[in-house]
Scaffold this active site. Structure first.
Site, PDB file in Angstrom:
ATOM      1  N   GLU A  84       0.918  -1.238   0.062  1.00 56.82           N
ATOM      2  CA  GLU A  84      -0.135   0.067  -0.011  1.00 56.82           C
ATOM      3  C   GLU A  84       0.942   1.067  -0.088  1.00 56.82           C
ATOM      4  OE1 GLU A  84      -2.649   2.449   3.228  1.00 56.82           O
ATOM      5  OE2 GLU A  84      -2.869   0.203   3.330  1.00 56.82           O
ATOM      6  N   THR A 115      -3.675   6.290   1.699  1.00 53.20           N
ATOM      7  CA  THR A 115      -3.921   7.964   2.186  1.00 53.20           C
ATOM      8  C   THR A 115      -4.195   8.533   0.980  1.00 53.20           C
ATOM      9  OG1 THR A 115      -1.689   7.503   3.436  1.00 53.20           O
ATOM     10  CG2 THR A 115      -2.824   9.625   3.585  1.00 53.20           C
ATOM     11  N   LYS A 175     -11.286  -0.971   6.395  1.00 52.71           N
ATOM     12  CA  LYS A 175     -10.057  -0.635   7.146  1.00 52.71           C
ATOM     13  C   LYS A 175     -10.234  -0.213   8.458  1.00 52.71           C
ATOM     14  CE  LYS A 175      -6.068   2.319   7.239  1.00 52.71           C
ATOM     15  NZ  LYS A 175      -5.343   3.478   6.435  1.00 52.71           N
TER      16      LYS A 175
END
Length: 256
Positions: A84, A115, A175
């Site tokens: 990621e 992000t 998440k």
């Protein structure tokens, strides 16, 4: 029952007996697809299956593009196949593009973007080659864009209300962020009203508690912190060593 209706009903009954049900369950196990042959037809399911198989997703940050690239290669070398790449990295889209090119013939390696705060950034990441999008929060426009491109969206959520809204917008994996705010014991509380919920805790996951998280029922975990700490001093061999520890621990948990 008329003769015509009876005839059609027989055809439908035979069809029901012959067809295979799509039973993804909460682990996306619809069928085993060949990654190259399935193409866009089942692209999203294929990526989700690969993410589940990966189990441990490395959250890559770095002060420079070069540091993030070296960290990513070191992590893959250590056996962790989920990357990621966060958009806190300078020129993050370029890093994703390079990683996607390097590992294009290794389907077990899954490159995603983290992000991601808005749909514009999500599209930039997807066009660069990101196969999944992770956000620290839920954003409806980002969810819709990912649905359009058939790319899994993993939004960060902390409450049942946020998770419900994310699921309604097509999120396949939630998440749980930050995981350190809860701990593994919270998973059963979230799954009680929504047993089909797929959670990936990030933040607070370590070698010491990883087994607890999986035992609690999460589908994957996100790790960063101690995994990437050696990269700050240029010790990428140590990054590979720590990555191997996580890979070995995951294999042990899954009984591989």
């Amino acid at each position: 029952m008329t003769r015509r209706f009876q005839k059609n009903w027989c055809k439908y009954s035979n069809y029901k007996k012959k067809r295979k049900p799509w039973n993804a369950g909460h682990h996306f196990r619809a069928e085993k697809y060949d990654y190259k042959e399935s193409g866009n037809r089942m692209k999203r399911v294929s990526i989700l299956n690969r993410l589940e198989k990966t189990g441990v997703v490395a959250v890559v940050r770095g002060a420079t593009k070069e540091e993030a690239l070296k960290s990513s290669h070191a992590i893959v070398a250590g056996g962790l196949k989920g990357i990621e790449l966060t958009f806190t990295v300078p020129n993050a889209d370029e890093v994703i593009r390079e990683l996607a090119a390097v590992y294009k013939d290794q389907p077990e390696v899954v490159i995603g973007a983290g992000t991601v705060l808005d749909a514009i950034t999500a599209r930039l990441a997807i066009l660069a080659g990101a196969e999944f999008i992770v956000s620290p929060n839920f954003d409806k426009e980002t969810a819709e864009l990912c649905n359009l491109y058939q790319i899994p969206y993993l939004p960060g959520c902390m409450t049942i209300t946020e998770m419900k809204e994310a699921l309604k917008s097509g999120a396949d994996i939630i998440k749980l962020f930050p995981g350190s705010a809860y701990g593994p014991s919270i998973v059963s509380s979230f799954k009680a009203p929504m047993p089909y919920l797929n959670l990936m805790p990030t933040g607070g996951v370590s070698l010491a508690n990883m087994q607890e998280w999986f035992a609690a029922g999460v589908i994957a975990v996100g790790v960063g912190g101690n995994l990437l700490a050696p990269a700050a001093t240029g010790d990428f061999d140590k990054v590979t060593e720590v990555a191997r520890q996580y890979a070995d621990k995951f294999a042990e948990i899954k009984g591989k």
